[in-house]
Design a protein around this motif. Structure first.
Motif, short mmCIF file in Angstrom:
data_model
loop_
_atom_site.label_atom_id
_atom_site.label_comp_id
_atom_site.label_asym_id
_atom_site.label_seq_id
_atom_site.Cartn_x
_atom_site.Cartn_y
_atom_site.Cartn_z
N MET A 1 0.83 -1.21 0.00
CA MET A 1 0.00 0.00 0.00
C MET A 1 0.87 1.26 0.00
O MET A 1 0.56 2.23 -0.70
N THR A 2 1.96 1.25 0.75
CA THR A 2 2.87 2.39 0.76
C THR A 2 3.50 2.58 -0.62
O THR A 2 3.62 3.70 -1.10
N GLY A 3 3.88 1.48 -1.26
CA GLY A 3 4.47 1.57 -2.59
C GLY A 3 3.49 2.11 -3.62
O GLY A 3 3.84 2.97 -4.43
N TYR A 4 2.27 1.62 -3.58
CA TYR A 4 1.25 2.13 -4.51
C TYR A 4 0.96 3.61 -4.26
O TYR A 4 0.80 4.39 -5.20
N SER A 5 0.91 4.00 -3.00
CA SER A 5 0.67 5.41 -2.67
C SER A 5 1.80 6.30 -3.18
O SER A 5 1.55 7.37 -3.74
N LEU A 6 3.03 5.86 -3.00
CA LEU A 6 4.16 6.65 -3.49
C LEU A 6 4.16 6.75 -5.02
O LEU A 6 4.49 7.79 -5.58
#
Length: 85
Positions: free
Chosen positions: A32-37
């Motif tokens: 989720m953090t990767g997709y958000s970034l």
């Protein structure tokens, strides 16, 4: 945000989302953090490209008024320059 920082965020998000083993960082949802970034990086990249695009303006340089010799009506002449590409 500039183009370089946007590309960096996209690359960092892709590494977090796809390249690292799940559960490597226990207190963080890596995908989720990767997709958000990646989303923030793409939005920043689009905004940077829009802000860096050349502007096109029409500038009036001279305005003069004269009378038409045939009809006697007032005629306004305007010279303009296109400052864009």
């Amino acid at each position: 945000m500039y183009i370089g920082s946007s590309i960096f965020l996209i690359a960092l998000g892709a590494i977090l989302a796809f390249a690292l083993a799940p559960g490597l960082i226990p207190f963080l949802d890596q995908q989720m953090t990767g997709y958000s970034l990646m989303v923030v990086g793409v939005i920043g990249l689009i905004a940077s490209l829009v802000m860096a695009a050349p502007r096109r303006r029409l500038r009036t340089t001279e305005s003069r008024q004269a009378t038409d010799p045939g009809t006697g009506e007032a005629v306004t002449h305007r010279e303009t320059r296109d400052t864009g590409l």
